[in-house]
Scaffold this active site. Sequence first.
Site, PDB file in Angstrom:
ATOM      1  N   SER A   1      10.363  -5.392 -17.138  1.00 39.25           N
ATOM      2  CA  SER A   1       9.439  -6.341 -17.755  1.00 39.25           C
ATOM      3  C   SER A   1       9.936  -7.781 -17.728  1.00 39.25           C
ATOM      4  CB  SER A   1       9.155  -5.935 -19.208  1.00 39.25           C
ATOM      5  OG  SER A   1      10.354  -5.952 -19.964  1.00 39.25           O
TER       6      SER A   1
ATOM      7  N   SER B   1      24.810  -3.836 -10.253  1.00 35.46           N
ATOM      8  CA  SER B   1      26.123  -4.150 -10.796  1.00 35.46           C
ATOM      9  C   SER B   1      26.243  -5.667 -10.925  1.00 35.46           C
ATOM     10  CB  SER B   1      27.210  -3.554  -9.890  1.00 35.46           C
ATOM     11  OG  SER B   1      28.497  -3.829 -10.394  1.00 35.46           O
TER      12      SER B   1
ATOM     13  N   TYR C   1      31.387  -6.409 -21.179  1.00 31.57           N
ATOM     14  CA  TYR C   1      30.340  -6.399 -20.156  1.00 31.57           C
ATOM     15  C   TYR C   1      30.953  -6.102 -18.784  1.00 31.57           C
ATOM     16  CZ  TYR C   1      26.670  -8.007 -17.006  1.00 31.57           C
ATOM     17  OH  TYR C   1      25.733  -8.076 -16.007  1.00 31.57           O
TER      18      TYR C   1
ATOM     19  N   LYS D   1      30.440  -2.817 -15.973  1.00 35.16           N
ATOM     20  CA  LYS D   1      30.113  -2.933 -14.552  1.00 35.16           C
ATOM     21  C   LYS D   1      31.210  -2.299 -13.690  1.00 35.16           C
ATOM     22  CE  LYS D   1      26.162  -4.886 -15.119  1.00 35.16           C
ATOM     23  NZ  LYS D   1      24.923  -4.120 -14.832  1.00 35.16           N
TER      24      LYS D   1
END
Length: 270
Positions: free
Chosen positions: A13, A131, A145, A149
């Site tokens: 979205s 990624s 964060y 990844k």
Amino acid sequence: MPKQKVVVITGASSGIGEATARLLAQNGYCVFGGARNPSRARPISGVKFGTLDVTDDASVVSFVDWVLSEAGKIDILINNAGVSLAGPVEQTSIAEATKVFDVNVFGPLRMIRAVLPSMRSARSGLIVNISSVLGFLPAPFMGIYASTKHALEGMSESLDHEIRDFNVRVILMEPAFTNTNLDVNSANTEAPLGVYSSQVEATMKTVVAQIKSAPGPELVAERILAALEGPYKMRQPVGRQATLLSRLRRFVPAKGFDGSLRKSFGFRKA
């Protein structure tokens, strides 16, 4: 005429997900977009939106079952949904870290588990995991964060070996900073920054400036389309900066690379 390929995109979205859904639909793909609140998604011609929370097992199963009932198959899964978090590792609570891992690592895992049975049965499929260059680089004050990844990359490479005999493959897209709301409006750790305060401020000021001058999500969408229609390659840096960083990481001596990275994040020379 060959039958349309069916694509599922999580987090469709906004940002990279929205740009990718629009571009793939424009290029003849049958696109199903997952969003936590589909009513807030801007309509896109050729894209069907459904409710999807990648942190909820039942929501994932319900969404995948809906796509299969509508289209009869899933050719491509694009795991795009993600959240970010900025702040010192020391000041990050377990609850905060768990939330990021639940979306960025366990979310893709839930989706993969849900779509693989149909892909294996069809002996055809492609899983595209979004990624980042932070999947192979460190990121001061974005350590959680970056670790999600790194985890996603390890899972993706391992999975590719497991499912290759079923003619299903995995691709890792590795963009550098992208000008999206996810990056600009990254959540911050709740605990006071304490001794890290001045350096966090300097580093995040540098990072935000890089994000605001970075390419938009359309660049990533274009690279995803090229990956779907071109020869297979697992790791796919997106854009010149990501490609350069990937090469530097592999070939530049560690000490030189370390100093360059600190400079890029606004640190003093060590």
